[in-house]
Design a protein around this motif. Sequence first.
Motif, PDB file in Angstrom:
ATOM      1  N   ILE B   8       0.752  -1.217  -0.144  1.00 14.61           N
ATOM      2  CA  ILE B   8       0.082  -0.086  -0.114  1.00 14.61           C
ATOM      3  C   ILE B   8       0.948   1.316   0.053  1.00 14.61           C
ATOM      4  O   ILE B   8       1.761   1.256   1.043  1.00 14.61           O
ATOM      5  N   CYS B  10       1.931   4.784   0.820  1.00 15.25           N
ATOM      6  CA  CYS B  10       1.849   5.738   2.165  1.00 15.25           C
ATOM      7  C   CYS B  10       2.318   7.147   1.527  1.00 15.25           C
ATOM      8  O   CYS B  10       2.580   7.914   2.588  1.00 15.25           O
ATOM      9  N   THR B  12       2.225  11.100   0.363  1.00 15.74           N
ATOM     10  CA  THR B  12       1.279  12.147   0.493  1.00 15.74           C
ATOM     11  C   THR B  12      -0.030  12.142  -0.282  1.00 15.74           C
ATOM     12  O   THR B  12      -1.171  12.081   0.487  1.00 15.74           O
ATOM     13  N   ALA B  13       0.207  11.973  -1.616  1.00 19.15           N
ATOM     14  CA  ALA B  13      -0.913  12.022  -2.324  1.00 19.15           C
ATOM     15  C   ALA B  13      -1.974  10.947  -1.968  1.00 19.15           C
ATOM     16  O   ALA B  13      -3.169  10.830  -1.848  1.00 19.15           O
ATOM     17  N   TYR B  15      -1.820   8.813   0.490  1.00 21.19           N
ATOM     18  CA  TYR B  15      -2.758   8.678   1.855  1.00 21.19           C
ATOM     19  C   TYR B  15      -3.877   9.509   1.820  1.00 21.19           C
ATOM     20  O   TYR B  15      -4.890   9.327   2.371  1.00 21.19           O
ATOM     21  N   LEU B  16      -3.753  10.962   1.383  1.00 28.82           N
ATOM     22  CA  LEU B  16      -4.861  12.034   1.414  1.00 28.82           C
ATOM     23  C   LEU B  16      -6.022  11.425   0.516  1.00 28.82           C
ATOM     24  O   LEU B  16      -7.032  11.787   0.720  1.00 28.82           O
ATOM     25  N   GLU B  40       2.155  -4.828   3.380  1.00 27.18           N
ATOM     26  CA  GLU B  40       2.964  -3.960   3.807  1.00 27.18           C
ATOM     27  C   GLU B  40       2.830  -2.665   3.244  1.00 27.18           C
ATOM     28  O   GLU B  40       2.135  -2.370   2.258  1.00 27.18           O
ATOM     29  N   ALA B  41       3.223  -1.677   4.011  1.00 29.30           N
ATOM     30  CA  ALA B  41       2.990  -0.220   3.653  1.00 29.30           C
ATOM     31  C   ALA B  41       4.376   0.089   2.794  1.00 29.30           C
ATOM     32  O   ALA B  41       5.406  -0.279   3.309  1.00 29.30           O
ATOM     33  N   LYS B  42       4.454   0.870   1.831  1.00 33.50           N
ATOM     34  CA  LYS B  42       5.461   1.427   1.323  1.00 33.50           C
ATOM     35  C   LYS B  42       5.404   2.997   1.392  1.00 33.50           C
ATOM     36  O   LYS B  42       4.494   3.747   1.396  1.00 33.50           O
ATOM     37  N   THR B  43       6.830   3.517   1.499  1.00 33.57           N
ATOM     38  CA  THR B  43       6.808   4.979   1.882  1.00 33.57           C
ATOM     39  C   THR B  43       6.323   5.553   0.641  1.00 33.57           C
ATOM     40  O   THR B  43       5.680   6.712   0.597  1.00 33.57           O
ATOM     41  N   CYS B  44       6.619   5.219  -0.599  1.00 35.21           N
ATOM     42  CA  CYS B  44       6.028   5.587  -1.829  1.00 35.21           C
ATOM     43  C   CYS B  44       6.203   4.839  -3.101  1.00 35.21           C
ATOM     44  O   CYS B  44       7.272   4.535  -3.142  1.00 35.21           O
ATOM     45  N   LEU B  45       5.180   4.410  -3.747  1.00 40.68           N
ATOM     46  CA  LEU B  45       5.430   3.516  -4.945  1.00 40.68           C
ATOM     47  C   LEU B  45       5.611   4.476  -6.075  1.00 40.68           C
ATOM     48  O   LEU B  45       6.176   3.807  -7.270  1.00 40.68           O
ATOM     49  N   GLU B  46       5.717   5.802  -5.950  1.00 36.67           N
ATOM     50  CA  GLU B  46       6.094   6.784  -6.912  1.00 36.67           C
ATOM     51  C   GLU B  46       5.250   6.513  -8.458  1.00 36.67           C
ATOM     52  O   GLU B  46       5.741   6.599  -9.489  1.00 36.67           O
ATOM     53  N   CYS B  48       2.028   8.025  -8.572  1.00 37.98           N
ATOM     54  CA  CYS B  48       1.054   9.229  -8.810  1.00 37.98           C
ATOM     55  C   CYS B  48       1.548  10.088  -9.742  1.00 37.98           C
ATOM     56  O   CYS B  48       0.662  11.146 -10.261  1.00 37.98           O
ATOM     57  N   GLU B  49       2.692  10.126 -10.154  1.00 32.40           N
ATOM     58  CA  GLU B  49       3.292  11.309 -10.927  1.00 32.40           C
ATOM     59  C   GLU B  49       2.952  10.693 -12.442  1.00 32.40           C
ATOM     60  O   GLU B  49       3.220  11.557 -13.425  1.00 32.40           O
TER      61      GLU B  49
END
Lengths: 405, 87
Positions: B8, B10, B12-13, B15-16, B40-46, B48-49
């Motif tokens: 998952i 997590c 910023t975008a 999460y919000l 597992e939570a991931k800091t960012c899957l990158e 969203c960009e």
Amino acid sequence: MADLPLNGQNTASDLFIEMEAAQFTKSGQAACGDDVRFLTVEKENRHLVALSDGLGSGVKANVLATMTTAMAIEFLKSNIPTLEAVEIIMDSLPVCEVRKIGYATFSLFDFRLGGKARISEMGNPGYIHLRGTEEISPLKDGQIVSEHWPDREVRECEVDFRAGDRIIMCSDGVTQSGLGVRKDMKFGWRRSGVLAFARERIAREPDISARDLSHAIAREALNITPGGCKDDISCAVVYLRHPRVMRVLTGPPYYKEHDAEYARQALLGADHVVACGGTTANILERELGVKIKVRLADMKASGGLPPIGTIEGIGIATEGILTLGRVLSALEQMRPPEAEPAAARAILERMMRHDRIEFIIGTKVNESHQDPNIPQDLELRRSVVKRIAAALEKNYRKKVALNYY
Amino acid sequence: MESVKIEICCGTACYLLGAANMMNIEDQLPAEWRDKVDIEAKTCLELCERDNLGGAPYVRINGTEIMSQATPEKLLTRIGELIEGAA
């Protein structure tokens, strides 16, 4: 705020002076009748502390104590001779209608890095100077008396204050805790009790911060007295030591080819590293070959902010702008970390434990933050970090450095 | 059968836009699925960009499959399909 030297190599060789205080207000009173004030005169590398206990308790005592610390610290800064300063303070304090005197005690600490410290005291319990667990006597110890106020003796000491040393100053609410209520402490905790307690804490935890030691002493004074706080309790601790450096990396660099150098900042001589931001964490994983783990328990207990991850062998990773925004509001409003969501709390607690906070800021703007579907405005990282730096310096006397990539 | 791997995002975008609702997804799994899913939570899957993936929040399933606009319901349904399909 200072710019970091080239490549963020830390300048931890300078000594840092940590000055902290803890207070409890007498039960039933709206204001604390003691006041503690700190001042750092940067260009003289000089550090001042004033602790005062106003006559009586509550708002009236608070006014006396606050007037005393405010005047004392200004006089110290302006190098006005102690006797003259004391006379001006005594002459200015409003006279209590009940007791027909105007009175507040004080303990003043004045130290220039590289020199001796001067301590002046009137009416407060004697300061404690510890080098490790050993108590150190002053180099000079004298009394001065004003002709106007012959019954108010001021003790003046010169102290050899070295790296690793601590000075403890407190109001009589600390040394007299337990007095009259504890059969085993006929005269209260006394200075000797505070000294024994501090030595025992330092023996157990040789690097204990000024903040933790002052809180431990004030809390113990409170615990000694059953049924609430009988007098205002204040304890200030000054600790001279090599700075503890925390480095916060946040945001991806503007140019991707700087990623490797940026990530290396996580390894340069900091005691603790925090990566704030998902992309930031990913850059560290990729460039340093480290693993970032978010535990399931941390996901569940994240309290309204994205969860915390651990970066093996280095520190922690959090989400970026939401978490930093929360950290900022806590620092600006001086809210205690305990009540904050897990990630903000983790960062705040680490900031409190470190002396020098270095921010490595990547300036690339995350376009996904501009998505109109996002339910709240997201501020720019750069401006949030700048405000965090200002609050750390102003409200918490931290040294802060900013470095942009 | 190997367990279903769920990551998952997590950032910023994500999460919000809804990942916050998936932080306790493990508690919503039926008991018989629990040892078949690895969350597992991931800091960012990158993700969203990139503008062609359907929008945040993103969840990555078994390392390659990407779920966009993920919700707990959508995710539970997909986990069910993968478990039942393999049974």
